[in-house]
Scaffold this active site. Structure first.
Site, short mmCIF file in Angstrom:
data_model
loop_
_atom_site.label_atom_id
_atom_site.label_comp_id
_atom_site.label_asym_id
_atom_site.label_seq_id
_atom_site.Cartn_x
_atom_site.Cartn_y
_atom_site.Cartn_z
N HIS A 73 0.86 -1.18 0.00
CA HIS A 73 0.00 0.00 0.00
C HIS A 73 0.89 1.23 0.00
O HIS A 73 1.54 1.54 1.00
CB HIS A 73 -0.92 0.00 1.23
CG HIS A 73 -1.75 1.26 1.32
ND1 HIS A 73 -2.62 1.63 0.33
CD2 HIS A 73 -1.82 2.22 2.27
CE1 HIS A 73 -3.20 2.77 0.67
NE2 HIS A 73 -2.72 3.15 1.83
N ASP A 75 1.08 5.07 -0.28
CA ASP A 75 0.40 6.36 -0.23
C ASP A 75 1.08 7.35 -1.17
O ASP A 75 2.30 7.53 -1.13
CB ASP A 75 0.44 6.93 1.19
CG ASP A 75 -0.47 6.18 2.14
OD1 ASP A 75 -1.66 6.04 1.83
OD2 ASP A 75 0.01 5.73 3.20
N ASP A 197 -7.79 1.67 2.30
CA ASP A 197 -7.38 2.61 3.33
C ASP A 197 -8.25 3.84 3.50
O ASP A 197 -8.18 4.49 4.53
CB ASP A 197 -5.93 3.05 3.07
CG ASP A 197 -5.27 3.67 4.31
OD1 ASP A 197 -5.68 3.32 5.44
OD2 ASP A 197 -4.34 4.48 4.16
N HIS A 447 -6.21 9.73 -0.72
CA HIS A 447 -6.93 9.77 0.54
C HIS A 447 -6.17 10.41 1.70
O HIS A 447 -6.70 10.49 2.81
CB HIS A 447 -7.40 8.36 0.94
CG HIS A 447 -6.31 7.35 1.05
ND1 HIS A 447 -5.93 6.56 0.00
CD2 HIS A 447 -5.52 6.99 2.08
CE1 HIS A 447 -4.95 5.76 0.37
NE2 HIS A 447 -4.67 6.00 1.63
#
Length: 1013
Positions: A73, A75, A197, A447
């Site tokens: 994951h 970001d 997420d 996000h």
């Protein structure tokens, strides 16, 4: 009905022949369904093989199959900037180097063809891809073709769902999916949406995913109480019916909740950043632990299987920025699979395999079960008692506004690029492009970006990226306006008009004002420009003088602020040029504000136009009443500013307010002030009441002629925290409407959802925070109604909002906090510089329930896509000697009807454009004017600068022809289609006229077009 948007790709002239089903017939097609997206794209898939479900590993039908999903994951900004994460710098903030992750994963996948890995964020992958050699790129293509490397979601980022506008979501998904289509063909197309997420999930997001052609959706975060109840009832997977307007199964999307958000099970993490011991399978080693690891794994698998309905479960094997040493992960996973499956010889009924979300979904579909149906959303999200992630709905309001303004500017840039063609990209002002702003806007949908939940230096970097994207778009606009107006001038952009700063208008004695309208309907727009204290003459495109006023407002900067006002009439998808010149009149007429003192008075203060009257309390100066003169409605409304004292923890919970979390110390907020010092201006062009509540909070309540809404321009900040109290500031409207516990908010700017205090439609809520637990995201509007009268408040950015008592609604406009909330950012939300002082607008509509939708739908469209004002000074030069200057222009030969919105007009390549139309009214939302009725559009000769010669309808993200797109079928337990296999999409467009039904749907078209005129 808010309907699907239709996406079309269009072409004409020398456009290369497209593969079928491009349409060239001139027969009129059936009408567009409301809110679908029509996108027509003309692309050939580079790959011949399909790396979809065909590449999934076989399973054991009579065993529990554990699907191991290796993933990272990544970001796109959070504790580090995008560049810092990609290159691996600033490890002090967080370990993470995406370039090394992808290097390592590709190497590990080559070692064993049974291994699988998924990747999500195209912002990173595309950068890495472009830095690889041809040899490496061919290796990656082979891995994708054989299914070893699969893509999930496929957007530029994994976007936020609480603070995003649907148009920006569609754009960022289109950008990422187009990269995959161009690079890998059908092999690279993601089958599954993957939002592991984001901090809550919107219904509109699921609707958009379904219209993009996804077969399923997996999410990681949902309320802890919701999850516990789902585990008990085996409803961790179900069918999400994501639209009340679209006919099932158009917006139905199979949705699964992952067991551990997106983390590996405890004790089974084998990354460099993990502390779990590696598997030692040598029985002669003193470190031998294989039996214990297998036993623990089987316990976890059996426990997890109790909460899911099939003999298939999924385990996410990865986390934030993991797999920088992919060999470490895969070597242990290889061992785990071999050791666990070896137990089958001794009677074990557990089978482990490398898998992907798509392969797991495929097995669930083949189970042919019926699934429960969800029709609400997953807001608000709490990860524990008193831990509601509702603060981020408002966090960093300046960045949220910058993002929304940038969306507006990007659409203007896209439209002019499409209308003008190559001359917009290369012209007298240099090289212009929409691509940098398109990518920057896509990054902002992440996000931790528009959500306001990054570190401060990362927020600055997000703003830097937006600013960098504006510059080439300004060059493009200059080239395009010069071409269309047939004159070259020194164009000037004034991005700080919201704070009345524009050096050109403040100093020049004469200048021109070009107003571009990105809507497909004519608009009348009040232009406000800072000027000197002089009288000006304003002339319209025909040289006729128009009414204007100069308003003088006292300023805090030791000088009066003068603004020139005039109303501009701008055609659809076009511009009007107004000339402004200083008058030689010796006695300029200016309008100064009249000040009302604090002392009580019996004088009733009102402002009004032909439609609205607003009345203010004679003693407090606060708004006290709104009247709709057209509908003969009168509603007592008291509006004021309050602040919640942010919690720093108490004896109930140590949870504090922070960038993510909203937690006030008490249920009742404190007033910023119980009265306001007022100043009034009334001219023929505007009536305003200026309210000063404190040194850090003020507001202008404004009415323009012909306006059916009241405009409230608020200014908040810098919020004082010298008392060590964090403050969360709200604007609250209190009325006598009998609304009970119900209020309504939009979902990403599209469909409307009913909210009810202290209630969740699909599970029983034990409320721990009566304020924060009732806050919801408000992307464009919130309203309350008693069934007859409706009060709607529209916003100019995403904010948190609620109705905490009957007849009341509130919106959080700003927050400044002294503590971190413990969710990873590790710094308080205490913005400095420009982010500390915020100005915004609320638009208030009072209407009957029957006609309110027409008001708020069409107003929201104008707020989101406002006209762009450009100035020029000095003599202009003819663009072409043989063509006289043009003072007014429209890109359309006729306006679109009010129920249809042109969502996208953008260049898709040489001779190819992307169009998206949407019906913007929901089913039965407007019956008096028939705005919810279907509409048929005739695209023949619709545009003035090009002719459509061919068109193709696509799915919403333009990566699949609509005629051949299909999705997996699912069986709802409410009945309906019970067939297995795949389902198609709505009937497409006719040859030239997309049919838009009244549902919030978008229809996309790719079109071939001829040269610009």
């Amino acid at each position: 009905m808010v309907t699907v948007a239709r996406a079309l790709l269009v072409r004409s002239g020398g456009c290369p022949r497209a593969a079928r089903p491009w349409t060239s017939s001139r027969a009129l097609r059936p009408p567009l369904p409301p809110l679908p997206c029509l996108f027509l794209v003309l692309l050939a898939a580079p790959g011949a093989r399909a790396a979809g479900y065909e590449t999934c590993h076989p399973v054991q039908p009579d065993m529990l199959n554990v699907h191991l999903v290796a993933h990272t994951h990544d970001d796109v900004g959070w504790l580090k900037t995008v560049d810092q994460y990609y290159y691996g710098t600033r490890e002090l903030y967080q370990q993470g180097a995406v370039q090394y992750i992808l290097d390592s994963v590709i190497s590990a996948l080559q070692e064993d063809p049974t291994r699988r890995f998924i990747y999500v964020e195209m912002a990173f992958f595309s950068r890495w891809w472009n830095q690889q050699t041809n040899v490496t790129q061919e290796i990656v293509r082979e891995l994708v073709g054989q299914g070893s490397l699969q893509f999930a979601n496929g957007g530029w980022v994994m976007n936020d769902e609480g603070a995003t506008h649907y148009g920006a979501i569609v754009d960022q998904m289109t950008l990422g999916l187009r990269f995959l289509k161009d690079t890998f063909g059908n092999d690279g197309r993601p089958r599954v949406a993957w939002h592991i997420d984001p901090f809550g999930h919107s219904r509109e997001q699921a609707s958009l995913f379904s219209q993009m052609g996804f077969d399923g959706f997996f999410l990681g975060r949902l309320d802890y109480q919701d999850k516990m109840q789902r585990e008990l009832t085996e409803e961790m997977e179900q069918l999400w019916r994501a639209s009340a307007s679209l006919r099932p199964p158009i917006a139905d999307l199979f949705t699964g909740v992952l067991p551990n958000i997106y983390e590996p099970p405890k004790g089974l993490c084998w990354d460099e950043m993990c502390s779990d011991e590696p598997i030692v399978e040598d029985p002669n080693s003193s470190e031998y632990n294989a039996n214990n690891v297998v036993r623990h794994f089987l316990d976890v698998a059996n426990s997890q299987s109790q909460h899911y309905r099939t003999n298939h479960i999924v385990m996410t094997m990865g986390s934030d920025f993991q797999y920088e040493n992919a060999h470490m992960w895969f070597k242990n996973l290889d061992k785990l699979i071999q050791l666990v499956n070896a137990k089958q010889a001794n009677g074990s009924r557990v089978n482990v395999l490398y898998s992907t979300p798509a392969c797991y979904l495929w097995e669930l579909n083949k189970a042919n079960l019926t699934w429960s149906v969800k029709q609400d959303d997953f807001f608000p999200y709490a990860d524990g008692p008193s831990m509601f992630w509702t603060g981020y709905f408002t966090s960093r309001p300046a960045l949220k506004r910058y993002e929304r303004l940038s969306y507006n500017f990007l659409q203007v840039c896209n439209q002019l690029e499409a209308l003008v063609g190559p001359a917009a990209n290369e012209g007298p002002y240099g090289t212009g492009s929409s691509a940098p702003l398109n990518e920057a806007m896509a990054v902002l949908q992440h996000h931790d970006a528009v959500s306001g939940t990054s570190k401060q230096h990362v927020a600055y970097d997000y703003a830097r990226q937006l600013a960098g994207g504006w510059e080439p778009c300004q060059v493009l606009l200059s080239n395009a306006l010069a071409r269309l107006s047939r004159s070259k001038a020194a164009f000037t952009f004034c991005p700080n008009l919201n704070i009345s700063i524009c050096p050109l208008s403040e100093t020049a004695s004469s200048f021109q004002v070009i107003v571009y309208n990105p809507l497909a309907r004519k608009v009348d727009w009040m232009v406000r420009l800072p000027v000197s204290k002089s009288l000006f003459v304003v002339k319209d495109p025909n040289g006729k003088a128009v009414q204007s006023s100069v308003v003088v407002t006292p300023s805090t900067e030791q000088r009066d602020l003068s603004e020139l006002l005039f109303s501009a009439s701008v055609p659809a998808l076009g511009f009007s040029v107004y000339s402004v010149a200083m008058s030689n009149s010796p006695a300029p007429r200016v309008h100064k504000l009249k000040t009302k003192s604090k002392k009580p008075s019996t004088h009733i203060l009102t402002i009004e136009n032909e439609f609205i009257r607003a009345t203010f309390h004679p003693k407090t100066g606060l708004l006290m009443q709104i009247e709709n003169l057209e509908k003969n409605l009168l509603l007592p409304v008291q509006q004021g500013f309050y602040w919640y004292n942010a919690s720093v923890g108490d004896n109930r919970s140590s949870q504090t307010s922070g960038a993510y979390i909203f937690r006030p110390t008490r249920q009742q907020p404190l007033p910023v002030s119980r009265w306001a010092r007022t100043q009034v201006v009334k001219t023929a062009l505007v009536q305003e009441v200026h309210q000063n509540f404190s040194a850090w909070c003020s507001q202008v309540v404004r009415l323009y002629p012909g306006q059916r809404h009241l405009e409230l321009e608020w200014t908040v900040g810098p919020i004082p925290v010298t008392d060590s109290w964090g403050k969360e500031v709200i604007s609250r409207f209190d009325t006598l409407l009998e609304t009970g516990e119900v209020f309504y908010t939009d979902s990403n700017g599209r469909e409307i959802l009913e909210r009810r205090r202290d209630y969740r439609p699909t599970w029983t809520l034990e409320q721990t925070e009566p304020v924060a637990g009732n806050y919801y995201p408000v992307n464009t509007r919130i309203y309350i109604t008693d069934g007859q009268v409706q009060l709607t408040v529209l916003t100019d950015r995403s904010q948190g909002g609620s109705s905490l008592q009957k007849g009341s609604l509130e919106l959080m406009v700003h927050r400044k906090l002294v503590r971190d909330d413990g969710r990873g950012v590790d710094e308080p939300l205490m913005e400095l510089g420009s982010g500390a002082w915020v100005r915004g607008r609320h638009f208030v509509l009072l209407d009957t329930v029957k006609t309110a939708a027409a008001g708020h739908r069409l107003l929201a469209e104008k707020v989101v896509l406002a006209p762009q004002v450009v100035l020029s000074q000095g003599d202009s030069v003819l663009y072409n000697l043989w063509a006289s200057p043009r003072k007014q222009f429209s890109g359309l030969r006729w306006e679109l009807p009010p129920s249809v919105h042109l969502l996208t007009l953008a260049s898709w390549g040489p001779g190819v454009l992307l169009l998206r139309f949407e019906h913007q009214f929901a089913i039965n939302e407007d019956s008096l004017r028939n705005l919810s009725s279907p509409v048929t559009l005739d695209l023949r000769d619709m545009f003035s600068t090009f002719t459509i010669t061919r068109l193709q309808e696509t799915t919403l993200a333009a990566n699949q022809p609509r005629a051949t797109a299909s999705r997996l079928k699912w069986r709802p337990n409410t009945g309906g289609d019970l067939a297995k296999g795949r389902e198609g999409f709505l009937p497409g467009t006719g040859s030239w006229g997309p049919h838009v039904r009244p549902r919030i749907q978008v229809r996309g078209l790719r079109i071939c077009n001829g040269a610009a005129n």
